[in-house]
Design a protein around this motif. Structure first.
Motif, short mmCIF file in Angstrom:
data_model
loop_
_atom_site.label_atom_id
_atom_site.label_comp_id
_atom_site.label_asym_id
_atom_site.label_seq_id
_atom_site.Cartn_x
_atom_site.Cartn_y
_atom_site.Cartn_z
N ILE A 104 -34.24 14.82 29.26
CA ILE A 104 -33.10 13.90 28.78
C ILE A 104 -32.17 14.65 29.28
CG2 ILE A 104 -31.87 12.10 27.07
CD1 ILE A 104 -34.21 12.26 25.40
N LYS A 105 -32.04 13.79 30.73
CA LYS A 105 -31.01 14.18 31.21
C LYS A 105 -29.73 13.84 31.23
CE LYS A 105 -34.40 16.00 34.62
NZ LYS A 105 -34.66 16.26 35.80
N PHE A 106 -28.24 14.04 31.42
CA PHE A 106 -27.43 13.43 31.63
C PHE A 106 -26.41 13.66 32.91
CE2 PHE A 106 -28.65 12.94 27.46
CZ PHE A 106 -28.59 11.95 26.88
N GLU A 107 -26.54 12.91 33.64
CA GLU A 107 -25.23 13.10 35.11
C GLU A 107 -23.66 12.19 34.77
OE1 GLU A 107 -27.32 12.36 38.69
OE2 GLU A 107 -28.83 13.86 38.21
N TYR A 108 -22.66 12.68 34.61
CA TYR A 108 -21.57 11.89 35.08
C TYR A 108 -20.63 11.45 36.02
CZ TYR A 108 -22.30 12.68 29.36
OH TYR A 108 -23.82 13.36 28.37
N THR A 109 -19.74 10.79 35.42
CA THR A 109 -19.33 10.61 36.78
C THR A 109 -18.41 11.25 37.35
OG1 THR A 109 -17.79 9.05 35.13
CG2 THR A 109 -19.74 8.23 36.52
N SER B 182 -39.06 13.28 32.78
CA SER B 182 -37.78 12.84 32.67
C SER B 182 -36.72 12.03 32.66
CB SER B 182 -37.12 13.96 33.87
OG SER B 182 -37.13 12.98 34.90
N LEU B 183 -35.80 11.44 31.82
CA LEU B 183 -35.20 10.24 31.56
C LEU B 183 -33.83 10.50 31.53
CD1 LEU B 183 -34.85 7.08 30.59
CD2 LEU B 183 -34.71 7.99 28.22
N THR B 184 -33.55 10.46 33.20
CA THR B 184 -32.21 10.27 33.48
C THR B 184 -31.27 9.01 33.28
OG1 THR B 184 -32.81 12.58 35.01
CG2 THR B 184 -30.66 11.56 35.57
N PHE B 185 -29.85 9.65 32.71
CA PHE B 185 -28.84 8.90 32.26
C PHE B 185 -27.84 9.46 33.04
CE2 PHE B 185 -30.78 8.28 28.67
CZ PHE B 185 -31.11 6.94 28.71
N THR B 186 -27.69 8.09 34.54
CA THR B 186 -26.00 7.64 35.44
C THR B 186 -24.99 7.18 34.46
OG1 THR B 186 -27.37 8.77 37.21
CG2 THR B 186 -25.22 7.98 37.48
N CYS B 187 -23.91 8.27 34.36
CA CYS B 187 -22.96 7.08 33.01
C CYS B 187 -21.85 7.74 33.28
CB CYS B 187 -23.46 6.86 32.00
SG CYS B 187 -23.34 8.73 30.81
N LYS B 188 -21.05 7.30 31.80
CA LYS B 188 -19.05 7.54 31.43
C LYS B 188 -19.49 8.58 30.19
CE LYS B 188 -17.54 3.76 31.40
NZ LYS B 188 -16.72 3.14 31.14
N ASN B 189 -18.96 9.65 30.72
CA ASN B 189 -19.10 10.01 28.62
C ASN B 189 -18.52 9.94 28.02
OD1 ASN B 189 -16.56 10.96 29.47
ND2 ASN B 189 -16.20 13.07 30.75
#
Length: 658
Positions: free
Chosen positions: A581-586, A617-624
């Motif tokens: 699970i991946k998180f890519e923040y703005t 993988s599951l990637t979310f692009t989002c605010k933190n």
């Protein structure tokens, strides 16, 4: 509490289950006395209690064991071995779990005040019924019968009928099958109405007519001034012409319409057809004194019925039905040559008549033909209209060419993210409509709409919408969602089979759609984009981990998103595939979490530079500032997930950046 009158306790116990009443009996003496009176009104004799009763009946302890027998008003004999016992004849059927004739009759002597007896779950229905011929029951009002579709023979039913005739002076409930064998056995030339007149005190009558196609249902209820509940069913043997229902009642010189018995409150009618004469007769017959009316038409389809009786007559009947407090009318699943728009125009005209002046909004269920009927239902208690619109196969399987065009335009960017895929995987992906797809085909927006020049109402009356199909393509769901979001301006709830649930969550006072719940895992690219387009203000997102492919969900368009729940879906053995699970923040920061697929049910934070796991993988692009919660559960737990009652294994992902 000791000063409360007994009526108060009885009022409380009325709303409690039998185990709860039994618990109340231990509180104090006064509660115990009241609880015993209520609890012992019903005696349920299962396999274990059959053995106890037989033991006590054969000993000197019978008087003590049945000391409360005079309180019993209803007896139910049931067995968990019912299916096994039914395959064996009377005396040969596991005697360990049933009474002999002598034991059964002796049991009834200890229950002198019983009013109702139910033997349908015993596995020995006809065996016990034969004993009742010799029973001395002074107050018996109801002997529950097996339904007419049960596989017991004519002789068995006639045995039941003989018992009913024995107690005809006290019975208030009767189940009667009107067949040629019934008439030969009971009437000997006597008319069915004269035969029925022997039952003086009927309040509930189930009449299954499988003999005469011109029987007057309305004359039956007139025999009993105190009748409150009438069910009239017509069998296939009466289907002898196109106008089989009450045929003789409308011919020249026929008896005039019989007025409705004022005591009648519930009317259930199961018909084969609903021709014009019967439609008019129902329209004139039904009155506001009826509380509940349920009409089922087995052979007529809604649109064929409208064409046969005329729109004016069909709308007149629907208006009359719509005035009742509790009503439902259903028709056979359609198979017509009408266009989608013509069907829905007629359907909304009928809805408009049925709705009348009610301000209530509607629950509409779009269903497949395999297990559904067109029906119109209203209950004044909840003030809600529930309507079913049956989709024919052509409505959702006629998109094959459109769907093929969509499959030919698979998003190459998403396809490159597939881990370890080969040509066979991509073919499987296309055939089963799993992967992210898109289409610019504008015809997908052509979902059937009512013709406004004909129907004065349309989808604006719908506040709850359900689509129930065994299988629905991604393209059809897209088409449905576009239709709903564009036309149902008062929508508060939307469910698509076991695929998607959209509603306002419980803590939200306004009626806007604030929660999107994907019920089977990761949404496809197209479906997710439709949600972004039409519902950018959602606050809660719930989804699962189930997917064949790597997925990247961009949450930035959801300006009001506050919480996201990820349910890691496990199989029955508490295992699932490993997952990143991946998180890519703005702001450019990233973090990874790894789940190894074991029963540990933990996520481990990983350094993205030093650790690489070859797994989906599951990637979310989002605010933190979004609150992410990860839960561990089965597919079923994802379907039933409640944001106010999250799973015990739910954990919040900390916002620590790597």
């Amino acid at each position: 509490m000791n000063h409360l009158p007994a009526e108060v306790y009885y009022g409380i116990f009325y709303h409690l289950s039998r185990p709860e009443i039994q618990i109340c009996s231990f509180v104090c003496r006064r509660l115990n006395d009241a609880a015993i009176q209520v609890y012992n009104k019903e005696l349920i004799i299962d396999d274990y209690k059959v053995q106890l009763a037989r033991f006590n009946l054969a000993s000197d302890t019978a008087d003590t064991y049945f000391k409360n027998g005079q309180l019993v008003q209803k007896v139910i004999i049931k067995s968990k071995f019912k299916d096994v016992i039914e395959r064996l004849p009377g005396e040969n059927s596991q005697s360990y779990f049933h009474f002999s004739r002598k034991e059964f009759l002796l049991l009834l002597k200890y229950l002198p005040n019983i009013e109702e007896i139910d033997l349908t779950e015993s596995g020995n229905f006809t065996y016990y019924i034969s004993f009742l011929i010799d029973a001395d029951l002074q107050y018996i009002k109801k002997i529950t019968a097996l339904p007419f579709e049960s596989c017991y023979g004519t002789s068995d039913y006639l045995q039941y009928l003989s018992v009913c005739f024995k107690f005809c002076n006290t019975l208030t409930s009767l189940y009667l099958e009107y067949t040629e064998d019934t008439m030969d056995y009971t009437c000997s030339g006597v008319g069915i109405l004269d035969m029925l007149s022997q039952f003086k005190n009927l309040k509930q009558l189930v009449f299954y007519n499988n003999y005469r196609d011109n029987l007057m249902m309305f004359r039956i209820q007139k025999l009993y001034p105190q009748l409150r509940d009438l069910t009239f069913m017509t069998g296939s043997n009466c289907h002898r012409s196109s106008n089989v229902l009450e045929r003789g009642a409308y011919e020249k010189g026929a008896e005039p319409t019989v007025e409705l018995n004022k005591s009648l409150r519930r009317l259930n009618i199961n018909l084969l057809l609903l021709p014009i004469d019967y439609t008019k007769h129902l329209t004139s017959y039904l009155t506001d004194t009826l509380h509940t009316v349920n009409i089922q038409v087995a052979y007529h389809e809604l649109y064929d019925w409208i064409d046969e009786v005329g729109m004016e007559n069909s709308l007149t009947l629907m208006k009359k039905l719509g005035k009742l407090n509790d009503v439902c009318i259903s028709f056979r699943s359609p198979s017509t040559d009408l266009t989608h728009k013509a069907k829905m125009s007629k359907w909304f005209q009928v809805v408009n008549a049925f709705k009348g002046s009610k301000k209530a909004l509607c629950t509409v269920k779009f269903c497949g033909t395999s297990s559904s009927q067109d029906y119109f239902k209203y209950n004044a208690l909840d003030g809600q209209l529930v309507l079913a619109y049956v989709l024919e196969d052509e409505d959702y399987h006629g998109l094959e060419n459109e769907i093929q065009d969509v499959y030919n335009e698979i998003d190459h960017r998403e396809r490159e993210d597939i881990y370890n895929y080969d040509r066979e995987d991509v073919d499987y992906y296309r055939r089963h409509d799993y992967g992210p797809i898109y289409s610019t085909n504008e015809s997908l927006q052509g979902f059937p709409l009512p013709t406004s020049s004909i129907s004065t109402i349309g989808p604006e009356i719908i506040d709850r919408f359900e689509l129930n199909l065994d299988k629905a393509s991604d393209s059809f769901i897209m088409r449905f969602l576009k239709y709903v979001f564009t036309n149902c301006i008062n929508l508060q709830y939307l469910k698509v089979t076991d695929y998607l649930l959209i509603r306002g969550y419980k803590n939200q006072r306004n009626k806007e759609l604030k929660m999107v719940h994907f019920l089977n895992g990761i949404p496809t690219y197209n479906i997710f984009n439709i949600i972004i387009k039409y519902l950018p203000d959602i606050e809660v997102l719930v989804l699962g981990s189930r997917s064949r492919y790597n997925s990247n969900l961009d949450l930035r368009p959801f300006k009001s998103l506050k919480r996201c729940y990820i349910v890691v879906q496990q199989t029955s053995n508490d295992k699932c595939e490993a997952l990143n699970i991946k998180f890519e923040y703005t702001d450019g920061k990233k973090q990874w979490y790894y789940y190894d697929g074991t029963v540990k049910k933990t996520l481990v934070r990983q350094d993205t530079q030093n650790t690489i796991y070859l797994c989906r993988s599951l990637t979310f692009t989002c605010k933190n500032d979004i609150e992410f919660n990860v839960c561990f559960g089965t597919d079923k737990s994802l379907l039933n997930f409640d944001i106010d009652k999250p799973l015990d294994s739910c954990c919040r992902i900390p916002m620590n950046f790597i």
